[in-house]
Design an enzyme around this catalytic site. Structure first.
Site, PDB file in Angstrom:
ATOM      1  N   ASP A 178      -5.240   8.075  -4.899  1.00 49.61           N
ATOM      2  CA  ASP A 178      -5.503   9.465  -4.501  1.00 49.61           C
ATOM      3  C   ASP A 178      -6.364   9.500  -3.229  1.00 49.61           C
ATOM      4  OD1 ASP A 178      -5.492  12.204  -4.727  1.00 49.61           O
ATOM      5  OD2 ASP A 178      -6.670  12.303  -6.568  1.00 49.61           O
TER       6      ASP A 178
ATOM      7  N   ASN B 255      -5.813  13.849 -10.440  1.00 54.62           N
ATOM      8  CA  ASN B 255      -6.438  14.410 -11.653  1.00 54.62           C
ATOM      9  C   ASN B 255      -5.994  15.862 -11.796  1.00 54.62           C
ATOM     10  OD1 ASN B 255      -8.481  15.992 -10.009  1.00 54.62           O
ATOM     11  ND2 ASN B 255      -9.021  13.885  -9.462  1.00 54.62           N
TER      12      ASN B 255
ATOM     13  N   GLY C 168      -5.191   2.411 -13.046  1.00 52.32           N
ATOM     14  CA  GLY C 168      -6.433   2.106 -12.347  1.00 52.32           C
ATOM     15  C   GLY C 168      -7.602   2.749 -13.084  1.00 52.32           C
ATOM     16  N   VAL C 169      -8.160   3.790 -12.472  1.00 53.29           N
ATOM     17  CA  VAL C 169      -9.295   4.519 -13.057  1.00 53.29           C
ATOM     18  C   VAL C 169      -8.980   4.965 -14.490  1.00 53.29           C
ATOM     19  CG1 VAL C 169     -10.692   6.611 -12.815  1.00 53.29           C
ATOM     20  CG2 VAL C 169     -10.022   5.337 -10.781  1.00 53.29           C
TER      21      VAL C 169
ATOM     22  N   ASP D 266       0.854  -1.189   0.000  1.00 51.38           N
ATOM     23  CA  ASP D 266       0.000   0.000   0.000  1.00 51.38           C
ATOM     24  C   ASP D 266       0.890   1.240   0.000  1.00 51.38           C
ATOM     25  OD1 ASP D 266      -1.725   2.064   0.491  1.00 51.38           O
ATOM     26  OD2 ASP D 266      -2.453   1.286   2.408  1.00 51.38           O
ATOM     27  N   ILE D 267       0.757   2.057  -1.016  1.00 53.66           N
ATOM     28  CA  ILE D 267       1.655   3.215  -1.135  1.00 53.66           C
ATOM     29  C   ILE D 267       1.444   4.209   0.000  1.00 53.66           C
ATOM     30  CG2 ILE D 267       0.155   4.516  -2.708  1.00 53.66           C
ATOM     31  CD1 ILE D 267       3.382   4.836  -3.921  1.00 53.66           C
TER      32      ILE D 267
HETATM   33  N1  AR6 Z   1      -1.266   1.427  -3.031  1.00 51.86           N
HETATM   34  C1  AR6 Z   1      -0.661   1.110  -4.211  1.00 51.86           C
HETATM   35  N2  AR6 Z   1      -1.339   0.970  -5.374  1.00 51.86           N
HETATM   36  C2  AR6 Z   1      -2.681   1.125  -5.335  1.00 51.86           C
HETATM   37  C3  AR6 Z   1      -3.395   1.473  -4.159  1.00 51.86           C
HETATM   38  C4  AR6 Z   1      -2.627   1.615  -2.961  1.00 51.86           C
HETATM   39  N3  AR6 Z   1      -3.204   1.941  -1.794  1.00 51.86           N
HETATM   40  N4  AR6 Z   1      -4.731   1.590  -4.467  1.00 51.86           N
HETATM   41  C5  AR6 Z   1      -4.837   1.313  -5.784  1.00 51.86           C
HETATM   42  N5  AR6 Z   1      -3.611   1.032  -6.315  1.00 51.86           N
HETATM   43  P1  AR6 Z   1      -5.512   4.820  -9.595  1.00 51.86           P
HETATM   44  P2  AR6 Z   1      -4.974   6.351 -12.053  1.00 51.86           P
HETATM   45  C6  AR6 Z   1      -3.221   0.742  -7.733  1.00 51.86           C
HETATM   46  O1  AR6 Z   1      -6.912   4.564 -10.035  1.00 51.86           O
HETATM   47  O2  AR6 Z   1      -5.308   5.195 -12.930  1.00 51.86           O
HETATM   48  C7  AR6 Z   1      -8.283   8.997  -8.932  1.00 51.86           C
HETATM   49  O3  AR6 Z   1      -9.658   9.144  -8.763  1.00 51.86           O
HETATM   50  C8  AR6 Z   1      -4.347   0.446  -8.677  1.00 51.86           C
HETATM   51  O4  AR6 Z   1      -4.661  -0.926  -8.646  1.00 51.86           O
HETATM   52  O5  AR6 Z   1      -5.280   5.236  -8.195  1.00 51.86           O
HETATM   53  O6  AR6 Z   1      -3.745   7.163 -12.368  1.00 51.86           O
HETATM   54  C9  AR6 Z   1      -7.571  10.303  -9.222  1.00 51.86           C
HETATM   55  O7  AR6 Z   1      -8.195  11.387  -8.572  1.00 51.86           O
HETATM   56  C10 AR6 Z   1      -3.724   0.859 -10.009  1.00 51.86           C
HETATM   57  O8  AR6 Z   1      -2.915  -0.197 -10.548  1.00 51.86           O
HETATM   58  O9  AR6 Z   1      -4.785   5.944 -10.507  1.00 51.86           O
HETATM   59  C11 AR6 Z   1      -7.692  10.419 -10.709  1.00 51.86           C
HETATM   60  O10 AR6 Z   1      -8.927  10.985 -11.098  1.00 51.86           O
HETATM   61  C12 AR6 Z   1      -2.786   2.016  -9.660  1.00 51.86           C
HETATM   62  O11 AR6 Z   1      -2.627   1.932  -8.231  1.00 51.86           O
HETATM   63  C13 AR6 Z   1      -7.609   9.003 -11.180  1.00 51.86           C
HETATM   64  O12 AR6 Z   1      -8.052   8.198 -10.078  1.00 51.86           O
HETATM   65  C14 AR6 Z   1      -3.283   3.401 -10.013  1.00 51.86           C
HETATM   66  O13 AR6 Z   1      -4.688   3.465  -9.871  1.00 51.86           O
HETATM   67  C15 AR6 Z   1      -6.208   8.582 -11.525  1.00 51.86           C
HETATM   68  O14 AR6 Z   1      -6.235   7.284 -12.069  1.00 51.86           O
END
Ligand code: AR6
Length: 181
Positions: A40, A30, A127-128, A16-17
């Protein structure tokens, strides 16, 4: 898994980061810096409200895609948060690779500017924002490797991957990088 590039180290861990001990933690945000889900959400929950107050005050216009801005880290076990804006995946031919690379590079520049010994990255945009994990792994890792070879710092870059699939994708790319040197 760890690999040395010059005097610098790239390390891959699963976890977990938001709980990482590092001088800086990268938050995939974002461009409005408005908070959200995924990393985030986890980072802002763990850091507390002072971080959003600071980014609202210092960056009222947000941050463009492909760049990053720094704030303090609130209650996180870190000194800085680098809020990095990765691209939304639209098939890979609309500038996404350049934007992902420049978001990563800007975080490394901020790490150097702030004298960080260590910086922890999640898999930005996977992710998102829908980026395929293997493509993101290749682009993020080669960007970091090239920066470390050119600049010789920061001493430690750690990728914190949430699950085994993400860790495996990053490990495959790092192993290929080792074989090709
Ligand atoms: N620790 C490490 N990695 C994680 C964690 C965690 N706690 N939680 C999720 N991941 P994302 P994006 C992984 O969606 O795609 C937000 O709403 C996850 O499985 O966090 O850059 C922002 O406000 C994935 O592989 O980031 C933006 O609107 C990776 O971290 C948008 O999401 C990144 O997932 C950014 O989307």
């Amino acid at each position: 898994m760890r690999m040395k590039f010059g005097e610098c180290l790239i390390e891959l861990v699963q976890g977990d980061i938001a709980s990482q001990q590092a001088d800086a933690v990268v938050n995939p945000a974002n461009s409005q810096l408005a908070g959200g889900g995924g990393v985030d959400g986890a980072i802002h929950r763990a850091a507390g409200p002072s971080v959003m107050e600071e980014t609202d005050r210092r960056y009222p216009d947000g941050c463009p895609t492909g760049s990053a801005v720094a704030s303090s880290a609130g209650d996180l076990p870190a000194k800085h948060i680098f809020h990095a804006i990765g691209p939304v995946w639209r098939g890979g031919h609309r500038g996404e690779p350049d934007q992902l690379r420049s978001a990563c590079r800007r975080c490394l520049e901020l790490a150097v500017e702030h004298g960080c010994e260590s910086v922890a990255f999640p898999a930005i945009s996977t992710g998102v924002y829908g980026y395929p994990m293997d493509v993101a792994a290749e682009q993020a890792l080669t960007t970091v490797r090239d920066f470390l070879i050119e600049q010789g710092r920061p001493p430690l870059v750690r990728f914190v991957l949430f699950d085994g699939g993400a860790l495996g994708a990053f490990a495959r790319v790092l192993e290929e990088m080792a074989e090709s040197r």
